[in-house]
Design a protein around this motif. Structure first.
Motif, mmCIF file in Angstrom:
data_model
loop_
_atom_site.group_PDB
_atom_site.id
_atom_site.type_symbol
_atom_site.label_atom_id
_atom_site.label_comp_id
_atom_site.label_asym_id
_atom_site.label_seq_id
_atom_site.Cartn_x
_atom_site.Cartn_y
_atom_site.Cartn_z
ATOM 1 N N HIS A 72 0.828 -1.211 0.000
ATOM 2 C CA HIS A 72 0.000 0.000 0.000
ATOM 3 C C HIS A 72 0.860 1.258 0.000
ATOM 4 N N TRP A 73 1.831 1.320 0.910
ATOM 5 C CA TRP A 73 2.639 2.530 1.007
ATOM 6 C C TRP A 73 3.607 2.666 -0.160
ATOM 7 N N GLN A 76 1.422 4.317 -2.736
ATOM 8 C CA GLN A 76 1.220 5.730 -2.442
ATOM 9 C C GLN A 76 2.440 6.562 -2.811
ATOM 10 N N TYR A 77 3.596 6.005 -2.524
ATOM 11 C CA TYR A 77 4.856 6.723 -2.759
ATOM 12 C C TYR A 77 5.217 6.755 -4.238
ATOM 13 N N SER A 81 1.167 10.003 -5.091
ATOM 14 C CA SER A 81 0.043 10.410 -4.252
ATOM 15 C C SER A 81 0.525 11.029 -2.946
ATOM 16 N N MET A 82 1.610 10.477 -2.381
ATOM 17 C CA MET A 82 2.173 10.994 -1.140
ATOM 18 C C MET A 82 3.687 10.980 -1.232
#
Length: 297
Positions: A72-73, A76-77, A81-82
């Motif tokens: 998931h992370w 995102q990375y 997205s983040m």
């Protein structure tokens, strides 16, 4: 005795959506508004991005992520997205982290992070530096990035990137970090993406025989860093040009002798660095030093 003229210098630094460009001799300054890349692209995480998430988990929670959480992370990375800084701030608000560290003073927090993350007692300079930053308003999430991306923690977690640096790059990195550690700062990690941006800009300056933070197609240093895929929260750039007789030590000394360049080299906001060097048809060597934090290398 006739002294040879020193290398010409210029400096730039960016904070989130702001960038300050300062040219030296004659002194002039201007502020330029710019924003990091924010587009979301579906793509697999690079090994470096995946390692950054792994280190962040270990630094925050003293454990490896479960497969689902890691995936998931990573997504995102890698998608944009983040940023790594945003993920770090999210982790800092988690119940697991707050339960372990939330009630501690800044000094107690710093001592425990040294113990839990690096597995050692805080050195006096490091402890003083981080407590001072926290007391001045820096977030604990920003501090955790400093620890998780540090060369010491990369070595401890066996996630150091392979090294194939040229001798002049190794010397620039060693001298930069010598000055930082002497001032109680974390050493910077070499970043291939920042080096790509720096080398590209040195090549452009050499081809055009001009020293400028404005590069190909009117680009800024932050835009050139974003173009490599590095999603930054802070950026900075030092440049210099001079005779081929100048060594990496001469360039570092010139930057350290300039207040603006020294501020970049000794900024606690950066965790990564990369370098560029190219020779122009005018015989001058064009040097670039890019700094950043928040992204993966």
């Amino acid at each position: 005795m006739k002294l040879r003229p020193g290398p010409r210098l210029a400096v730039g630094v960016g904070l989130l959506a702001a960038s300050l460009l300062l040219s030296v001799a004659p002194a002039s300054a201007s502020t330029v508004q710019e924003a990091p890349a924010t587009s979301v692209v579906s793509r697999a995480a690079t090994p470096a991005q995946s390692d950054s998430i792994l280190r962040l988990y270990r630094a925050y929670f003293l454990r490896d992520p479960d497969a689902k959480g890691h995936a998931h992370w990573n997504s995102q990375y890698s998608s944009g997205s983040m940023s790594l800084a945003a993920i770090s701030q999210y982790f800092a608000r988690s119940p697991e982290f707050q339960e372990r560290y939330g009630s501690l003073s800044n000094a107690q927090f710093t001592d425990l992070i040294y113990s839990n993350v690096l597995g050692r007692k805080a050195d006096e300079n490091g402890q003083s530096y981080w407590v001072r930053r926290l007391n001045q308003g820096s977030s604990r999430g920003a501090m955790m990035i400093g620890f998780s991306e540090s060369p010491e923690f990369q070595k401890k977690t066996k996630t150091l990137p392979p090294s194939s640096l040229a001798a002049w790059e190794r010397e620039l990195l060693a001298l930069t970090n010598k000055h930082r550690t002497a001032n109680g700062l974390q050493a910077l990690s070499y970043c291939t993406r920042l080096a790509s941006a720096a080398q590209g800009h040195s090549n452009w300056q050499a081809r055009n025989r001009v020293m400028s933070h404005t590069g190909a197609n009117g680009s800024t240093h932050s835009q050139r860093i974003s173009a490599t895929g590095y999603v930054w929260s802070w950026t900075g750039e030092n440049i210099a040009s001079g005779s081929a007789t100048y060594s990496p030590a001469d360039i570092i000394n010139a930057w350290m002798d300039s207040q603006s360049h020294r501020a970049n080299m000794l900024s606690g906001n950066f965790s990564h660095v990369g370098f560029g060097r190219a020779v122009g048809s005018d015989g001058l060597v064009y040097w670039t030093q890019n700094f950043a934090s928040g992204g993966a290398c």
